[in-house]
Motif scaffolding. Structure first.
Motif, mmCIF file in Angstrom:
data_model
loop_
_atom_site.group_PDB
_atom_site.id
_atom_site.type_symbol
_atom_site.label_atom_id
_atom_site.label_comp_id
_atom_site.label_asym_id
_atom_site.label_seq_id
_atom_site.Cartn_x
_atom_site.Cartn_y
_atom_site.Cartn_z
ATOM 1 N N VAL A 67 -0.049 5.810 -2.066
ATOM 2 C CA VAL A 67 -0.578 6.995 -1.380
ATOM 3 C C VAL A 67 -1.153 6.617 -0.018
ATOM 4 O O VAL A 67 -0.866 7.256 0.998
ATOM 5 C CB VAL A 67 -1.667 7.681 -2.257
ATOM 6 N N ILE A 68 -1.961 5.547 0.017
ATOM 7 C CA ILE A 68 -2.608 5.146 1.270
ATOM 8 C C ILE A 68 -1.580 4.715 2.308
ATOM 9 O O ILE A 68 -1.628 5.116 3.467
ATOM 10 C CB ILE A 68 -3.631 4.015 1.007
ATOM 11 N N LYS A 69 -0.631 3.881 1.889
ATOM 12 C CA LYS A 69 0.322 3.315 2.853
ATOM 13 C C LYS A 69 1.324 4.341 3.354
ATOM 14 O O LYS A 69 1.745 4.280 4.495
ATOM 15 C CB LYS A 69 1.073 2.120 2.247
ATOM 16 N N SER A 70 1.720 5.289 2.496
ATOM 17 C CA SER A 70 2.665 6.310 2.960
ATOM 18 C C SER A 70 2.021 7.148 4.062
ATOM 19 O O SER A 70 2.670 7.522 5.040
ATOM 20 C CB SER A 70 3.127 7.214 1.814
ATOM 21 N N ALA A 229 11.965 9.592 -2.742
ATOM 22 C CA ALA A 229 12.498 8.267 -3.109
ATOM 23 C C ALA A 229 11.727 7.710 -4.301
ATOM 24 O O ALA A 229 12.322 7.145 -5.230
ATOM 25 C CB ALA A 229 12.415 7.314 -1.917
ATOM 26 N N ASP A 230 10.404 7.893 -4.318
ATOM 27 C CA ASP A 230 9.590 7.419 -5.449
ATOM 28 C C ASP A 230 9.965 8.136 -6.744
ATOM 29 O O ASP A 230 9.974 7.540 -7.814
ATOM 30 C CB ASP A 230 8.093 7.654 -5.174
ATOM 31 N N TYR A 244 5.212 -0.987 -8.514
ATOM 32 C CA TYR A 244 5.530 -1.546 -7.194
ATOM 33 C C TYR A 244 5.444 -0.401 -6.190
ATOM 34 O O TYR A 244 5.660 0.754 -6.536
ATOM 35 C CB TYR A 244 6.917 -2.202 -7.173
ATOM 36 N N SER A 245 5.111 -0.731 -4.951
ATOM 37 C CA SER A 245 4.913 0.303 -3.939
ATOM 38 C C SER A 245 5.863 0.092 -2.772
ATOM 39 O O SER A 245 5.719 -0.842 -1.992
ATOM 40 C CB SER A 245 3.462 0.265 -3.438
ATOM 41 N N MET A 246 6.824 0.979 -2.670
ATOM 42 C CA MET A 246 7.810 0.913 -1.592
ATOM 43 C C MET A 246 7.148 1.178 -0.231
ATOM 44 O O MET A 246 7.471 0.534 0.762
ATOM 45 C CB MET A 246 8.884 1.969 -1.876
ATOM 46 N N SER A 247 6.203 2.125 -0.180
ATOM 47 C CA SER A 247 5.574 2.463 1.109
ATOM 48 C C SER A 247 4.774 1.294 1.674
ATOM 49 O O SER A 247 4.682 1.127 2.885
ATOM 50 C CB SER A 247 4.664 3.686 0.970
ATOM 51 N N LEU A 251 5.572 -0.039 5.342
ATOM 52 C CA LEU A 251 4.540 -0.155 6.381
ATOM 53 C C LEU A 251 4.590 -1.535 7.038
ATOM 54 O O LEU A 251 4.480 -1.667 8.257
ATOM 55 C CB LEU A 251 3.150 0.106 5.794
ATOM 56 N N LYS A 252 4.783 -2.571 6.226
ATOM 57 C CA LYS A 252 4.874 -3.934 6.780
ATOM 58 C C LYS A 252 6.077 -4.063 7.703
ATOM 59 O O LYS A 252 6.086 -4.864 8.618
ATOM 60 C CB LYS A 252 5.007 -4.966 5.650
#
Length: 379
Positions: A67-70, A229-230, A244-247, A251-252
C-alpha cells in the motif's frame, strides 16, 4: 482517420490497427515464466510452513509495504502506522498500539484488500468505480476537483502523461479519446474475467499494461493498475495471503518502469520487452520477501526472549514500532510523542527498559541522548 505522426513520433500502441491483439515471444518468455513460477511456489511453501502468528505478521508487513509503495510511486507518502493499523483492523489481526487512519489511507487499504482478498470475484465497472471513489474520498486530486467513481470525460482535452516544467513539457503518452473509454473498458473487463488461455502471472503483466494504456480515470490509474495486477497475482497464488510486494520492487526500479512503459506504449503490438521486464521485476520482488521474513522472525524471537518481562502498554507499543523500523533515532521526546505521554513518563519508561536490559543508551551522546534496543534483535 488516423495520422501516423503525432508531434514527431509514430502511432501509440492503442492506435495500431489490430489493437488490443497483443503478441509476445512465447518461447523466450516460457523459460523465464517457469523459473518465476517455481520461485513463487517455493516462497509460498516456505511461508505456509511458518506458524499462524508469524504468517499473519508477514502478511501484514507485506500488505503494508504494498500500500505504501504503490502510493509512493505516484509521489504520495502515507503514514506507515496508519496503514498498518487500518489493515490489521480490517483483517481482524490484533496489534499493539493501533492508531486511527485518515480517510485517504482507509481508501487505499480498502482497494488493496478488495483486490487481494476477493480475487475470485469478477472485476466489474462498478467495482472499479468503488476503488476509484475510495482513492479520492474528497472528490479531489490535490487541489483539483476530478470526476470520481466514473470514467474520465473529455472536458479537459486529451488525457496525456506529461513531465517537465510549463512551456517545456514532454508528452510521454496520450491515452485513447474519452468517448472510446467505455467500449475499451468493456472489452478489457470481458477479457480479464473470462480469458484463461494465459498463465495468470503473465496475465497480471498484460492487465497492468492494458489498463494503464486505456487510462480510464482522471487520476489514480497507476495505483489501480497495480491493484489489478495484485488481484491477478493472488489468483496465480490461489490465495488471499500476500507474501511479496510487487510495488516495493517497482518503486526501486521506477525509472525503468516508466521508460519501458513509455517505449511499449509508443511501440507496436509485440509487448515481449514489457512482459520480460514485468516477470523479472516480479522475480526480484520475491527476494524482498527475505527482508520481511527476517524482520518477522526477529520480532518473534525478541518477544519470545522477553515473555517473562512485565512491560506497560506504552513500552510494548514503542518496542514494536522500533522493531518495525522507525525514522531516525529514539529519544525521550520522540517516545513522549509516540506514546502520547509526558517527557518525564517517557524517561521513566526508558530507564525501566534499560534496567531490564532491553534498551541501551547510544554511545554518541551529544545534545539529545538516543536509545536503541539491546539485542541481537537489531539487524
Amino acid at each position: 482517420m488516423s495520422q501516423s505522426w503525432h508531434g514527431g513520433h509514430s502511432m501509440y500502441i492503442h492506435e495500431q490497427k489490430n489493437w488490443p491483439q497483443f503478441q509476445w515471444d512465447k518461447e523466450n518468455l516460457a523459460e523465464l515464466l517457469t523459473s518465476v513460477r517455481y520461485r513463487q511456489g517455493r516462497l509460498i511453501g516456505h511461508m505456509e510452513a511458518l506458524g499462524f502468528a508469524l504468517r499473519e505478521e508477514a502478511m501484514l508487513q507485506t500488505l503494508t509495504q504494498e500500500v505504501i509503495k504503490s502510493s509512493e510511486i505516484e509521489g504520495e507518502m502515507l503514514d506507515q502506522n496508519q496503514v498498518r493499523s487500518s489493515l490489521a483492523r480490517r483483517l481482524g489481526i490484533d496489534i499493539a498500539g493501533s492508531v486511527p487512519a485518515d480517510r485517504n489511507v482507509e481508501g487505499v487499504v480498502e482497494m488493496m484488500l478488495d483486490a487481494t482478498q476477493n480475487f475470485q470475484q469478477p472485476l466489474t465497472e462498478d467495482r472499479l468505480f468503488g476503488w476509484h471513489a475510495a482513492l479520492f474520498p474528497t472528490g479531489r486530486s490535490g487541489m483539483h476537483k476530478i470526476t470520481v467513481g466514473a470514467w474520465r470525460t473529455g472536458e479537459r482535452g486529451p488525457m496525456q502523461v506529461v513531465s517537465g516544467s510549463i512551456g517545456k513539457e514532454k508528452v510521454h503518452f496520450e491515452a485513447p479519446d474519452a468517448e472510446k473509454v467505455p467500449e475499451e473498458m468493456t472489452r478489457f473487463l470481458d477479457w480479464f474475467n473470462t480469458n484463461s488461455d494465459h498463465d495468470p502471472v503473465l496475465k497480471a503483466g498484460l492487465a497492468h499494461l492494458w489498463f494503464v494504456t486505456i487510462h480510464p480515470f482522471e487520476d489514480g490509474n497507476g495505483r489501480i493498475a497495480r491493484a489489478i495486477a495484485d488481484m491477478q497475482l493472488a489468483l496465480a497464488d490461489e490465495s488471499p495471503q500476500r507474501f511479496y510486494s510487487m510495488s516495493t520492487q517497482i518503486l526501486k526500479e521506477r525509472k525503468d518502469y516508466y521508460d519501458i512503459l513509455e517505449a511499449t506504449q509508443k511501440g507496436a503490438l509485440d509487448i515481449s520487452t514489457w512482459l520480460t521486464w514485468f516477470l523479472q521485476c516480479l522475480d526480484r520482488a520475491f527476494l524482498g520477501t527475505n527482508d520481511i521474513l527476517s524482520n518477522v522472525l526477529l520480532k518473534a524471537r525478541f518477544w519470545e526472549k522477553h515473555t517473562s518481562v512485565s512491560l506497560n502498554d506504552r513500552q510494548k507499543l514503542i518496542i514494536n514500532r522500533m522493531l518495525n523500523g522507525i525514522e531516525g533515532k529514539m529519544t525521550s521526546s520522540k517516545w513522549g510523542k509516540m506514546a502520547k505521554c509526558s517527557k518525564e513518563t517517557a524517561i521513566r519508561d526508558i530507564q525501566d527498559l534499560i534496567s531490564k536490559g532491553i534498551m541501551i543508551k547510544e554511545e554518541a551522546g551529544g545534545r539529545s541522548t538516543s536509545y536503541v534496543l539491546n539485542d541481537s534483535t537489531k539487524k
